[in-house]
Design a protein around this motif. Sequence first.
Motif, mmCIF file in Angstrom:
data_model
loop_
_atom_site.group_PDB
_atom_site.id
_atom_site.type_symbol
_atom_site.label_atom_id
_atom_site.label_comp_id
_atom_site.label_asym_id
_atom_site.label_seq_id
_atom_site.Cartn_x
_atom_site.Cartn_y
_atom_site.Cartn_z
ATOM 1 N N TRP A 200 2.580 -9.473 -8.210
ATOM 2 C CA TRP A 200 2.908 -9.656 -6.800
ATOM 3 C C TRP A 200 2.888 -8.326 -6.049
ATOM 4 N N TYR A 201 3.457 -7.296 -6.647
ATOM 5 C CA TYR A 201 3.454 -5.988 -6.000
ATOM 6 C C TYR A 201 2.045 -5.403 -5.937
ATOM 7 N N THR A 202 1.247 -5.660 -6.958
ATOM 8 C CA THR A 202 -0.135 -5.176 -6.943
ATOM 9 C C THR A 202 -0.944 -5.860 -5.858
ATOM 10 N N LEU A 203 -0.777 -7.178 -5.735
ATOM 11 C CA LEU A 203 -1.501 -7.941 -4.717
ATOM 12 C C LEU A 203 -1.221 -7.390 -3.324
ATOM 13 N N TRP A 204 0.049 -7.201 -3.002
ATOM 14 C CA TRP A 204 0.403 -6.728 -1.668
ATOM 15 C C TRP A 204 0.083 -5.246 -1.504
ATOM 16 N N GLY A 205 0.144 -4.501 -2.582
ATOM 17 C CA GLY A 205 -0.245 -3.103 -2.501
ATOM 18 C C GLY A 205 -1.709 -2.951 -2.150
ATOM 19 N N VAL A 206 -2.557 -3.778 -2.769
ATOM 20 C CA VAL A 206 -3.992 -3.739 -2.478
ATOM 21 C C VAL A 206 -4.255 -4.177 -1.039
ATOM 22 N N ALA A 207 -3.588 -5.258 -0.597
ATOM 23 C CA ALA A 207 -3.809 -5.773 0.757
ATOM 24 C C ALA A 207 -3.397 -4.750 1.810
ATOM 25 N N LEU A 208 -2.180 -4.229 1.691
ATOM 26 C CA LEU A 208 -1.701 -3.254 2.667
ATOM 27 C C LEU A 208 -2.457 -1.931 2.542
#
Length: 446
Positions: A200-208
């Motif tokens: 979850w943190y990786t997904l949002w890290g990539v998006a942001l």
Amino acid sequence: MTTVQSPPVPPTTAIRPAVVARTALYAVPAANAIVVTLFAVQAGFASDALLVLGRFAGLYAALLMAFQLLLVARLPWLDRRIGMDRLTNWHRWTGFGLLWTLLAHVVLVTLGYARSSSMDPVGQLVDLAETVEGVLRAVVAFGLILVVGGVSARWARRRLAYETWHFIHLYTYVAVVLAFTHQVAAGTTFTTSSAATAYWYTLWGVALGSVFLGRLALPLYRNLRHRLRVEAVVPESDDVVSVHITGRDLDRLPARAGQFFLWRFLTKDRWWQANPYSLSAAPDGRHLRLTAKAAGEGSAALRHLRPGTRVFAEGPYGAFTAMHRTRPDAVLIAGGVGVTPVRALLEELHGHAVVIHRVNSERDAVLHDELRDLARLKGAELHLVTGPPVPDRLAPGELLRLVPDIAGRDVFLCGPPPMMNAVLGSLRALGVPRTQIHFERFSLAG
């Protein structure tokens, strides 16, 4: 005049760049939806079916929100293959999907809790916001997204200045932060295992991180490196002007003929306004040139720019380039001032080209002398088509008369929307394959 050498036309059996990019954009959300579903199943289900459905809607809404960020990040790899106009259009429709998915999440979860507590839905929502950590942040985020969605509807968008619309749209990032903290505080799907949390943190890290890279870091880096400034302002006619831009290391700027930039001229009264203008000459590593017609305050003010004015440019953007060629020969069709990227593209293209410039009268033929000289140099055919919009002088029969083998050529099209729509209809009637038709609608917000 310096002609930029373009890469050879790819063989027709090669996978087109646009197909690769679209496949990636379909595969990324689909793969993440599968992963999220597996983590949700692993975390277990609530006893109430409405709560189960509501939580799944919330998870998929979060994925859509992250995908939204990727679509507007203006990453060069995607933009060169798909184009900002199509990415913006996908962003718009994904946004409406996000609205409905979030609405389903709010309604289903509220009804699920209300059914078990015997409270009315409104009272239940207020109670959840007051007693459950992160729910109030989610309600605020939902309200912000409703506002942004409302001003993005076509009837509202047409009534707002771009700067106003863009300022309101920035609240989307506030909504993203609030929604993410709500998921961390109230969600259980991504707290049941370290793998789920890391995902979850990786997904949002990539998006942001994509937004930070494409919208902030890359433009700042390029402008600090190239230090663009106005070199000269040349009137082309009573209402058309060319602005010549120079700077440092322009041979390292990855711009191609047919692309455009979002230009900000750093004067005291225009530094805040960004306008999309295409390159009207192929980049030669030393200069950039844009040519614009006075259609509003921003373009009219170009005539008064002074040499030496600093320029902040975002880009290059756009997929209207020779990168997407599928055939050795081409047809370039321009309407009015839409000739600017076409003129640049002709400079880069190899193979036989037919150029058709559609204008109301000869005095509207912007850059015609340059286009004529360039066509002679490149061995291209040039047709200046004049007259009022009716009758349609680019109807199927007229196009076939000008270019008998048009179905075997790539077609590059740029002009006002009504003209483009009419020509696209003619091309379909003539059986020109969609893969050979290349066009881009140059606008900031679709």
